[in-house]
Design an enzyme around this catalytic site. Structure first.
Site, PDB file in Angstrom:
ATOM      1  N   SER A  49      26.032  42.260  41.259  1.00  7.31           N
ATOM      2  CA  SER A  49      26.801  43.220  42.145  1.00  7.31           C
ATOM      3  C   SER A  49      27.719  43.992  41.329  1.00  7.31           C
ATOM      4  O   SER A  49      28.269  44.929  41.296  1.00  7.31           O
ATOM      5  CB  SER A  49      27.648  42.575  42.996  1.00  7.31           C
ATOM      6  OG  SER A  49      28.653  41.491  42.323  1.00  7.31           O
ATOM      7  N   LYS A  67      35.010  41.050  40.848  1.00  3.72           N
ATOM      8  CA  LYS A  67      34.579  42.396  41.309  1.00  3.72           C
ATOM      9  C   LYS A  67      35.888  43.297  40.574  1.00  3.72           C
ATOM     10  O   LYS A  67      36.598  42.684  39.938  1.00  3.72           O
ATOM     11  CB  LYS A  67      35.168  42.549  42.652  1.00  3.72           C
ATOM     12  CG  LYS A  67      34.229  41.622  43.742  1.00  3.72           C
ATOM     13  CD  LYS A  67      32.484  42.204  43.901  1.00  3.72           C
ATOM     14  CE  LYS A  67      31.917  41.298  44.549  1.00  3.72           C
ATOM     15  NZ  LYS A  67      30.513  41.282  44.517  1.00  3.72           N
TER      16      LYS A  67
END
Length: 277
Positions: free
Chosen positions: A41, A118
């Site tokens: 990701s 993230k």
């Protein structure tokens, strides 16, 4: 006499192990936490198999700073909430420092409690939206410039055997997988790489207004990331409370392209001590 010496030696060994575990626990709780990248990701900033240490001093300490020890294969599931849940609930931190937009952050998922990594995109009070694949903050598009193509081998990756998604369609094992690469410049001047695979639902979103004391996170591999664009109750991340931040990722120590970090012959020679931008 020999029996007493044997007992004494065993006791010294036990004490040494206990002291070592205590020191390791303090190190992991207060200073740095190891983290191995399990998914794609955050490509191409972080690759599956990157091993890094998270700087836990960057934002101060909360209940989330306590380590989680989760080893399903042997039935161990000790969560930070189990150890330090008494400090949860006030969304505050000890020696708290404010995260900066563009930081790559490890945090506890608001529902599952699992560690996620993230990039910090939205600050408290801001309005975040994706329009046609372009990030908008408070109604203004961020600067995005083309940066060529990201290429990788189309093959199972990491211990989970995850296959990459490709902009050039479904390709067979051993073929080259392409993704469009762009440079995104956030307000404040932080520039970083993002990847684009195709136009999909997450490229056009509603306006998300970040609550006070919370943050909005997104993966750099924009079309292959479960992040704040999806509410946590719908298997996304949603808004992340300040107290759930664990630390900032600053540098990759080493990286393994194989199924295990112990397979040293698969280590990527170009990623030793790589600075995370």
């Amino acid at each position: 006499m020999a029996t007493e010496e044997k007992k004494g030696g065993l006791w010294e060994t036990i004490k040494t192990i206990v002291y070592a575990l205590l020191i390791a626990g303090v190190f992991r709780t207060l200073l740095f936490q190891p983290f191995w990248i399990p998914s794609g990701s955050m490509k191409d900033t972080l690759l599956i198999g990157d091993f890094l240490f998270v700087n836990k001093m960057a934002y101060g300490y909360s209940y989330a700073s306590c380590p989680s020890v989760i080893i399903p294969s042997v039935g161990i599931n000790v969560d930070a909430q189990d150890l330090c849940g008494w400090a949860d609930g006030d969304n505050a931190r000890l020696f708290g420092g404010e995260p900066q937009r563009g930081d790559v952050v490890v945090f506890r998922h608001p529902v599952s409690g699992r560690d996620f990594i993230k990039r910090l995109i939205g600050l408290p009070g801001e309005r975040i939206q994706m329009r046609n694949g372009v990030l908008h903050i408070d109604g203004q598009p961020v600067e995005v410039t083309p940066d060529g193509t990201f290429e990788e081998l189309a093959a199972p990756q990491g211990p989970q055997g995850l296959r990459p998604r490709c902009a050039n369609g479904t390709v067979g094992d051993g073929a080259t997988c392409h993704k469009e690469k762009l440079i995104e410049t956030l307000p404040g001047g932080v520039s970083h790489s993002i990847l684009n695979i195709s136009m999909q639902g997450s490229d056009n979103t509603p306006v998300y207004t970040v609550p006070e004391g919370h943050y909005f996170f997104m993966g750099d591999n924009r079309d292959n990331s479960s992040d704040s664009r999806v509410p946590s109750i719908a298997n996304g991340v949603g808004f992340v409370p300040y107290e759930n931040l664990i630390g900032r990722a600053d540098r990759v120590m080493f990286s393994s392209a194989g199924r295990s970090m112990l397979y040293f012959w698969t280590w990527r020679s170009d990623r030793f001590f790589e600075k995370i931008e």
